[in-house]
Design a protein around this motif. Sequence first.
Motif, short mmCIF file in Angstrom:
data_model
loop_
_atom_site.label_atom_id
_atom_site.label_comp_id
_atom_site.label_asym_id
_atom_site.label_seq_id
_atom_site.Cartn_x
_atom_site.Cartn_y
_atom_site.Cartn_z
N TYR A 1 0.81 -1.21 0.00
CA TYR A 1 0.00 0.00 0.00
C TYR A 1 0.86 1.27 0.00
O TYR A 1 0.72 2.13 -0.86
N GLU B 1 -12.60 -3.45 6.01
CA GLU B 1 -13.29 -2.23 5.60
C GLU B 1 -14.39 -1.88 6.59
O GLU B 1 -14.62 -0.69 6.89
N TYR C 1 -13.06 4.01 2.72
CA TYR C 1 -12.03 3.82 1.70
C TYR C 1 -12.20 4.81 0.55
O TYR C 1 -11.23 5.39 0.06
N ASP C 2 -13.44 4.98 0.08
CA ASP C 2 -13.65 5.80 -1.11
C ASP C 2 -13.45 7.29 -0.87
O ASP C 2 -13.40 8.08 -1.81
N TYR D 1 -10.23 8.04 -2.79
CA TYR D 1 -10.02 7.51 -4.14
C TYR D 1 -9.56 8.58 -5.13
O TYR D 1 -8.94 8.26 -6.15
N ASP D 2 -9.87 9.85 -4.85
CA ASP D 2 -9.44 10.94 -5.74
C ASP D 2 -8.21 11.66 -5.19
O ASP D 2 -7.96 12.80 -5.54
N ASP D 3 -7.42 11.01 -4.35
CA ASP D 3 -6.22 11.58 -3.74
C ASP D 3 -6.55 12.20 -2.38
O ASP D 3 -7.62 11.99 -1.83
N TRP E 1 -5.08 11.88 4.18
CA TRP E 1 -4.87 10.96 3.07
C TRP E 1 -4.76 9.53 3.56
O TRP E 1 -4.35 9.28 4.71
N GLU F 1 -5.07 3.64 -1.29
CA GLU F 1 -6.31 3.00 -1.68
C GLU F 1 -6.55 1.72 -0.89
O GLU F 1 -5.72 0.80 -0.89
N ASN F 2 -7.68 1.67 -0.21
CA ASN F 2 -8.13 0.50 0.54
C ASN F 2 -7.16 0.06 1.64
O ASN F 2 -7.11 -1.12 2.01
#
Length: 289
Positions: free
Chosen positions: A41, A153, A197-198, A201-203, A239, A242-243
């Motif tokens: 990760y 999650e 998590y999401d 997803y866009d940084d 930040w 991802e996941n």
Amino acid sequence: MMYALENDFLQVEVSGLGAELKSLKFKPDLKERMWSGDPIYWNKTSPLLFPIVGSLKQNEYKFKDKVYQLNRHGFAREMEFELVENNSTRLKFRLNSSEKTKNFYPFDFSLYVEYELNDAVLYCNYEVVNIGHDEMLFSIGAHPAFVVGNGTEASYNEYALHFNKDNKINCYKIYDGLIGEDYKEMVLKNNQLSLSYDLFYDDALVFKSLKSDLIILSNDGGQTGLKFEFKDFPYFGIWAAENANFVCLEPWCGIADSVNHNQELSEKEGINSLSPTETFERSWSVSLI
């Protein structure tokens, strides 16, 4: 090389590489609060961002008609620091400018990173000293990654960030690592940002006008987490990879280039200026709950 601090409440380990905090445990439960650095990760735990925060446009900047190359977040996190103080409650590290650093950063500096225990609180102090004869331009920031949940999650979704002075925040959009001029307003119900998590997803989530100077990470029961305090950092990032089951709480004195920046270091948003012999100091702290 690894160095340790310990008192009746906390156990801490710090690497000489980057003066990076690698482990933070609360002695009553000995549960690790720092991210493991799993390379699947993200292989860091708490890198120091210096002399820039975030990305430069094309990884370049201009200073006195010369172009310099400098990668994302700068070089301090990849360099070995010298241990200059080691006692029962404090570790202090130093990085000096060198011919190597002059290749991509033309300033003379001493950078100190100090970790200090006071009961159940760990303090991290930064000290930047201009040891040159000219004005020094720089940014500095923290990037600690704290474990969230038990690896699933579902457990991640049980956690939230509680802001002590904000009920809404403006989150600036990121375009290929650069900061856009547009932002979205995030309304915080009960001053709380739920983790998922999401969300990342866009940084990263990047804030320029955060009022809060205390963020509490805790689960639905409010029993597991930490308090993160910071003062006089005009920018803040949140930040996670991802996941991945961590969250980074990042107080910054500096910010990535804007999409429209002209790449002149002296005109960079958030850049700090330090006269010869002057010292710049900032600190953050974490206490476990």
